[in-house]
Scaffold this active site. Structure first.
Site, PDB file in Angstrom:
ATOM      1  N   HIS A   1       0.841  -1.206   0.000  1.00  0.00           N
ATOM      2  CA  HIS A   1       0.000   0.000   0.000  1.00  0.00           C
ATOM      3  C   HIS A   1       0.874   1.253   0.000  1.00  0.00           C
ATOM      4  O   HIS A   1       1.241   1.771   1.048  1.00  0.00           O
ATOM      5  CB  HIS A   1      -0.904  -0.027   1.242  1.00  0.00           C
ATOM      6  CG  HIS A   1      -2.005   0.977   1.204  1.00  0.00           C
ATOM      7  ND1 HIS A   1      -3.239   0.749   1.769  1.00  0.00           N
ATOM      8  CD2 HIS A   1      -2.077   2.221   0.667  1.00  0.00           C
ATOM      9  CE1 HIS A   1      -4.010   1.813   1.590  1.00  0.00           C
ATOM     10  NE2 HIS A   1      -3.318   2.717   0.930  1.00  0.00           N
TER      11      HIS A   1
ATOM     12  N   LEU B   1       2.525   6.594  -4.822  1.00  0.00           N
ATOM     13  CA  LEU B   1       3.704   7.178  -5.479  1.00  0.00           C
ATOM     14  C   LEU B   1       3.366   8.454  -6.238  1.00  0.00           C
ATOM     15  O   LEU B   1       4.253   9.153  -6.715  1.00  0.00           O
ATOM     16  CB  LEU B   1       4.349   6.153  -6.417  1.00  0.00           C
ATOM     17  CG  LEU B   1       4.996   4.944  -5.719  1.00  0.00           C
ATOM     18  CD1 LEU B   1       5.600   3.995  -6.743  1.00  0.00           C
ATOM     19  CD2 LEU B   1       6.058   5.394  -4.724  1.00  0.00           C
ATOM     20  N   ARG B   2       2.048   8.739  -6.354  1.00  0.00           N
ATOM     21  CA  ARG B   2       1.554  10.025  -6.883  1.00  0.00           C
ATOM     22  C   ARG B   2       1.815  10.269  -8.365  1.00  0.00           C
ATOM     23  O   ARG B   2       1.330  11.253  -8.910  1.00  0.00           O
ATOM     24  CB  ARG B   2       2.129  11.211  -6.093  1.00  0.00           C
ATOM     25  CG  ARG B   2       1.837  11.182  -4.604  1.00  0.00           C
ATOM     26  CD  ARG B   2       0.365  11.380  -4.320  1.00  0.00           C
ATOM     27  NE  ARG B   2       0.100  11.471  -2.888  1.00  0.00           N
ATOM     28  CZ  ARG B   2      -0.924  10.879  -2.289  1.00  0.00           C
ATOM     29  NH1 ARG B   2      -1.780  10.150  -2.992  1.00  0.00           N
ATOM     30  NH2 ARG B   2      -1.118  11.018  -0.993  1.00  0.00           N
TER      31      ARG B   2
ATOM     32  N   HIS C   1     -10.822  -0.048   0.963  1.00  0.00           N
ATOM     33  CA  HIS C   1     -10.682   1.093   1.888  1.00  0.00           C
ATOM     34  C   HIS C   1     -12.028   1.200   2.595  1.00  0.00           C
ATOM     35  O   HIS C   1     -12.993   1.703   2.023  1.00  0.00           O
ATOM     36  CB  HIS C   1     -10.355   2.351   1.074  1.00  0.00           C
ATOM     37  CG  HIS C   1     -10.374   3.618   1.869  1.00  0.00           C
ATOM     38  ND1 HIS C   1      -9.258   4.390   2.047  1.00  0.00           N
ATOM     39  CD2 HIS C   1     -11.373   4.265   2.525  1.00  0.00           C
ATOM     40  CE1 HIS C   1      -9.572   5.455   2.778  1.00  0.00           C
ATOM     41  NE2 HIS C   1     -10.853   5.400   3.074  1.00  0.00           N
TER      42      HIS C   1
ATOM     43  N   HIS D   1      -5.549  -0.780   5.832  1.00  0.00           N
ATOM     44  CA  HIS D   1      -5.370   0.043   7.042  1.00  0.00           C
ATOM     45  C   HIS D   1      -6.443  -0.123   8.113  1.00  0.00           C
ATOM     46  O   HIS D   1      -7.206   0.791   8.398  1.00  0.00           O
ATOM     47  CB  HIS D   1      -5.222   1.522   6.699  1.00  0.00           C
ATOM     48  CG  HIS D   1      -6.085   2.034   5.571  1.00  0.00           C
ATOM     49  ND1 HIS D   1      -7.446   1.875   5.545  1.00  0.00           N
ATOM     50  CD2 HIS D   1      -5.755   2.699   4.437  1.00  0.00           C
ATOM     51  CE1 HIS D   1      -7.916   2.447   4.443  1.00  0.00           C
ATOM     52  NE2 HIS D   1      -6.915   2.944   3.754  1.00  0.00           N
TER      53      HIS D   1
ATOM     54  N   ASP E   1       0.753   2.692   3.675  1.00  0.00           N
ATOM     55  CA  ASP E   1      -0.124   3.789   3.250  1.00  0.00           C
ATOM     56  C   ASP E   1       0.685   5.092   3.138  1.00  0.00           C
ATOM     57  O   ASP E   1       0.194   6.178   3.458  1.00  0.00           O
ATOM     58  CB  ASP E   1      -1.312   3.963   4.198  1.00  0.00           C
ATOM     59  CG  ASP E   1      -2.428   4.790   3.561  1.00  0.00           C
ATOM     60  OD1 ASP E   1      -2.311   5.156   2.365  1.00  0.00           O
ATOM     61  OD2 ASP E   1      -3.414   5.087   4.256  1.00  0.00           O
TER      62      ASP E   1
END
Lengths: 178, 312, 442
Positions: free
Chosen positions: C62, C65-66, C183, C236, C309
């Protein structure tokens, strides 16, 4: 190591003398107002008023209080202080002779602040100054009209006035840590 | 006193009483011909309002001017995020302008805290209402008003019973009042439908009731909070009529209060919703007085934060 | 991918904390393991291990890296560098880029960027729904069949809240052994939510994000996964209640796995009282009670893995008011440190456990056969050398990430990563990148 320079009897005599002087100078009690500067100037003003009433039966001189905190020029040298009451007698101060009463006259800065504060409350005919102790070291062109006692001091010394109404006894002491 | 006033919790008992006492002395200034003190001459107070609130801004402006401060009104509504300057850039601008105090109103909870603690600015920060967090000067002026009526204008509010009614969940006024009134020794009861109370309200230093009639006979002060009609759409309550019936203050309920009790509202009021006009304008109402006392309280806060030396 | 052909001899290292050995690496492969001093050092660069711990290279399931779209926050290159310095040899790049990784084209682009950087294996995660909009399925099969061979699908950042869509996604990915990583956040219960809902949110005047909004979705999803016989991964996990639901689901034999982030293992909601958005994250930091629960769940295997995350954000998205700030915090570089601090030091997890939770299990969930392998002769040399004793204050400025939203700034934490090997090639030596990034990449 503190030295007592005035005791109860000395203070009583000094205030009586000041009361006489005021009456003499103002030619009577008629247009007088006494404004004490907190804290100790206020009970001193009350006592002077009482003495005036004894000297001139029937004279009822109004007594007020004038807090000068907001007018001081040294506010930013110390943490903000609590305010003391300002009490203007119902008769007001316009056209009257106001006698400012304080315990100690030192640099003159308090009196300067008091004159500013007074000017925003009205327009007295004249303003006088009465103090129990003048310890010298003036920094402003100010002098007292009525002085209980001149006490020469060094700058390192402290002058402490105690009055029965606030401190439980009457005395003036002087010392390096009075 | 702390260097900033961000939360009512910043005030100790002695601090709070000092503010109230100072405000009481300063109230006299408003009655004089010359309504001005030279105390903050040469100091600059910026009213930084990211959210409209004419009454609060005017109150702070009058307070600062009566203390002879220079006042700059910076209305930054709409210029926060999407367009224009960030809070940080605004803060850096104010710093460059030499602001000594920043009075900030913001829709984001914690924005004043951010401004005070980010290192962007050295001015004292006064929270004039942030999101659904706090509004400490409102709580102070409310306490002042209560003290005048219930404690002869002196000391604290020990033992007094204050009931606060309405949208506690979204109310910064309620949060600050609960904290400050507790500090001053008062007993607070919050009254609201369960939907308008925050999760965790049981940990607050107050009692909670879902029924308005019960606490009224023992209340010394009753504070009605504004309830926005939009809350109805988010299912916090079914209808205006039902809200007014269960939680609104009308003449019948006002009659349940003790003789000496006062009715308060931080404004602006929704007449007919949380309070009827009859009660709002009635003899117990001190709502107009609250506004007057606001100026004295804000003078006291500005004086106590700016009047002395900066703490080392 | 080619190796440099260099030969390395790691001396006096303890695989998974066991007795010291020497390990010889040739090319991309472990070729020999023997008692200290028994292996041939010929032609090898010798790295003295000094009794440090050797683990399989870490695998993050998770990572944000944008790139593409928010290269001001992170790029595949800078994120890969941060990962390598955190001891990772593989990361799964989340799909919420711009454009969204919801087509074979975008996932292949990310996969290529990762390969060009060459510091870690970058495995793209595919979006479950087109544009993460939760309306219709993305072309999951095309992404699975692409060069990136996507196996993990997630709308992370958003919840697949529509029950029918979630059911279909769970069913559909069975065709290529994929997994849906959910999520878990019921959107209506968390509209404009800012922090954990509780006494503190009430006091701070920040809109609450209730635990039930996470738990309700997890409960629904494990039942759906059971019903359709699919594999579910829960991203998460942050609450004690979620742990209980997952524990129950596993006891029923439901094929569910779960992850916990480093920050949920260490930090609590109290940090929000600073109103500093560096502590704003989704799901939010919870209470001490929840932190204890996720630690215990990670220890007993109820929670299968640690996943970072890692969520880089530029300064301006964090230096602002709390409620307009972006959600998320960095994680790659401090993940192992936090696990050592919260799990190894208190005795909740041994080194074999760390290898399982941070390398072996995540590789298994992501179906990445080349990672999370045993430290044995013939296995790929994806390794990280760990100094359990080294520690110091975290300096965000020292990060390889392009962003600085590090919630551990100034905190005294372990600084464990000494060296990282990706298929025999050192990507990190002495804690620093072994080779500078290719200058041609933006």
């Amino acid at each position: 190591m503190a030295t007592r320079v005035l005791d109860e009897a000395d203070i009583s005599r000094a205030l009586s003398r000041i009361a006489h002087e005021i009456l003499e100078r103002e030619k009577g009690a008629e247009h007088l107002v006494l404004m004490g500067i907190p804290s100790r100037g206020v009970p001193l003003a009350r006592r002077i008023a009482e003495r005036i009433a004894t000297i001139e039966p029937g004279a009822d001189v109004p007594v007020g209080a004038l807090d000068i905190t907001m007018y001081r020029d040294d506010l930013r040298l110390k943490p903000a202080r609590a305010l003391e009451p300002t009490v203007v007698p119902p008769e007001g101060i316009d056209g009257r002779t106001v006698v400012l009463v304080d315990d100690v006259l030192f640099s003159g800065r308090s009196v300067r602040a008091a004159l500013d504060a007074l000017s925003e409350l009205g327009r007295p005919r004249a303003v006088r100054l009465a103090v129990l102790v003048d310890r010298g070291h003036r920094e402003f062109p100010i002098r007292a009209d009525h002085v209980g006692k001149n006490v020469p001091t060094s700058l390192r010394e402290q002058v402490r006035v105690r009055v029965a109404e606030l401190d439980g006894l009457d005395e003036v002491v002087i010392g390096e840590d009075a | 006193m702390n260097r900033h006033l961000l939360s009512a919790a910043d005030l100790t008992h002695d601090d709070a009483v000092l503010v109230l006492d100072t405000a009481r002395e300063l109230a006299a200034v408003s009655g004089r011909a010359v309504k001005k003190l030279p105390t903050l001459r040469g100091r600059t107070v910026v009213n930084l309002f990211f959210e409209d609130s004419t009454r609060t801004r005017i109150s702070f402006e009058a307070a600062a001017k009566r203390l002879s401060a220079d006042v700059i009104n910076f209305s930054a509504k709409g210029s926060s995020v999407s367009k224009g300057e960030s809070l940080k850039d605004t803060a850096l601008t104010l710093q460059a302008m030499g602001a000594d105090a920043v009075v900030i109103r913001h829709s984001a909870s914690g924005a004043p805290h951010r401004l005070a603690h980010s290192g962007w600015i050295s001015a004292a920060v006064v929270n004039a209402g942030d999101g659904t967090h706090e509004h400490p000067t409102q709580a102070l002026l409310d306490a002042y008003t209560m003290r005048e009526h219930l404690a002869d204008g002196a000391g604290d509010l020990a033992g007094r019973r204050v009931t606060i009614v309405g949208d506690v969940l979204h109310s910064r006024v309620a949060r600050s009042n609960v904290l400050l009134l507790h500090t001053l020794g008062a007993h607070v009861t919050l009254v609201a439908p369960p939907t308008l109370l925050p999760v965790g309200v049981a940990t607050w230093p107050c009692e909670v009731s879902y029924d308005l009639d019960a606490p009224l006979p023992a209340s010394d002060a009753l504070m009605m909070l504004r309830v926005q009609r939009e809350r109805m759409d988010a299912a916090f309550f079914p209808s205006e009529r039902e809200y007014a019936r269960r939680y609104g203050l009308d003449a019948r309920r006002a009659a349940l209060l003790p003789e000496h009790a006062i009715v308060m509202h931080p404004g602006p009021m929704n007449r007919g919703m949380e309070i009827t006009a009859e009660v709002a304008d009635g003899p117990r109402s001190v709502i107009v007085e609250q506004v007057t006392n606001g100026v004295s309280i804000r003078m006291a806060v500005l004086y106590l934060l700016l009047g002395g030396a900066e703490p080392a | 991918m080619t190796s440099t052909g260099t030969t390395h001899l790691l001396t006096d290292v303890r695989p998974l904390g066991a007795d010291p050995v020497d390990v010889r690496i040739e090319g991309a492969t472990i070729v020999a393991i023997g008692a200290p001093g028994t292996l041939d050092a010929d032609g090898a660069r010798v790295l003295p291990g000094a009794g440090r711990v050797l683990l399989p290279g870490l695998v993050d399931l998770h990572t944000h890296l944008r790139e593409p779209g928010r290269e001001d926050a992170e790029t595949v290159a800078t994120g890969s560098a941060a990962a390598a310095r955190g001891g990772f040899t593989a990361v799964h790049a989340m799909a919420n880029t711009d454009p969204v990784a919801d087509t074979a084209g975008v996932v292949e682009q990310v996969w290529h960027l990762g390969r060009d950087t060459g510091l870690v294996d970058v495995f793209p995660v595919g979006a479950v729904t087109v544009g993460l909009r939760g309306e219709r399925l993305a072309e999951l099969g095309a992404m699975a069949d692409s060069a990136a061979a996507v196996r993990v699908f997630s709308d992370d950042g958003r919840c697949v809240s529509d029950a029918v869509l979630m059911r279909r996604a769970l069913e559909y990915v069975k065709a290529f052994d994929g997994v849906i990583a959910q999520h878990a956040q019921e959107p209506r219960l968390t509209a404009d939510a800012q922090m954990n809902e509780g006494a503190l949110s009430g006091r701070l005047g920040l809109r609450g994000w209730p635990a039930v909004a996470e738990e309700a979705i997890i409960a629904r999803d494990v039942l759906l996964a059971e019903h359709v016989g699919s594999r579910l991964h829960v991203c998460h996990v942050s609450t004690a209640g979620s742990v209980e639901i997952i524990r129950w689901a596993k006891s029923r034999g439901i094929d569910v796995t779960a992850e916990v982030t480093p920050h949920h293992l260490l930090l609590t909601e109290d940090l929000a009282a600073s109103y500093d958005p560096v502590f704003k994250v989704n799901p939010p930091l919870r209470r001490e009670h929840d932190v204890q629960a996720v630690r215990e769940a990670l220890a007993d295997g109820t929670i299968d893995i640690v996943a970072t995350d890692h969520a880089p954000h530029p300064v301006e998205d964090k230096e602002c008011e709390w409620n307009v700030a972006a959600f998320g915090m960095l994680g790659l570089e401090q993940a192992l440190a936090v696990v050592i601090e919260t799990m190894v030091a208190p005795g909740l997890l041994d080194w074999a456990g760390v290898a399982d939770r941070m390398a072996i299990a995540p590789a298994r969930i992501g179906r990445r056969a080349g990672h999370g392998r045993p430290i044995a002769v013939g296995e790929p040399a994806n390794l990280v050398l760990v100094d359990p004793q080294a520690r110091g204050p975290v300096d965000p400025a020292a990060s390889s990430s392009r962003s600085r939203n590090n919630p551990y700034a100034g905190r005294d934490l372990p600084a464990p990563v000494v060296a990282t090997f990706l298929r025999g090639r050192p990507t990190v030596l002495d804690g620093s990148l072994a080779a500078p990034l290719a200058a041609s990449r933006p």
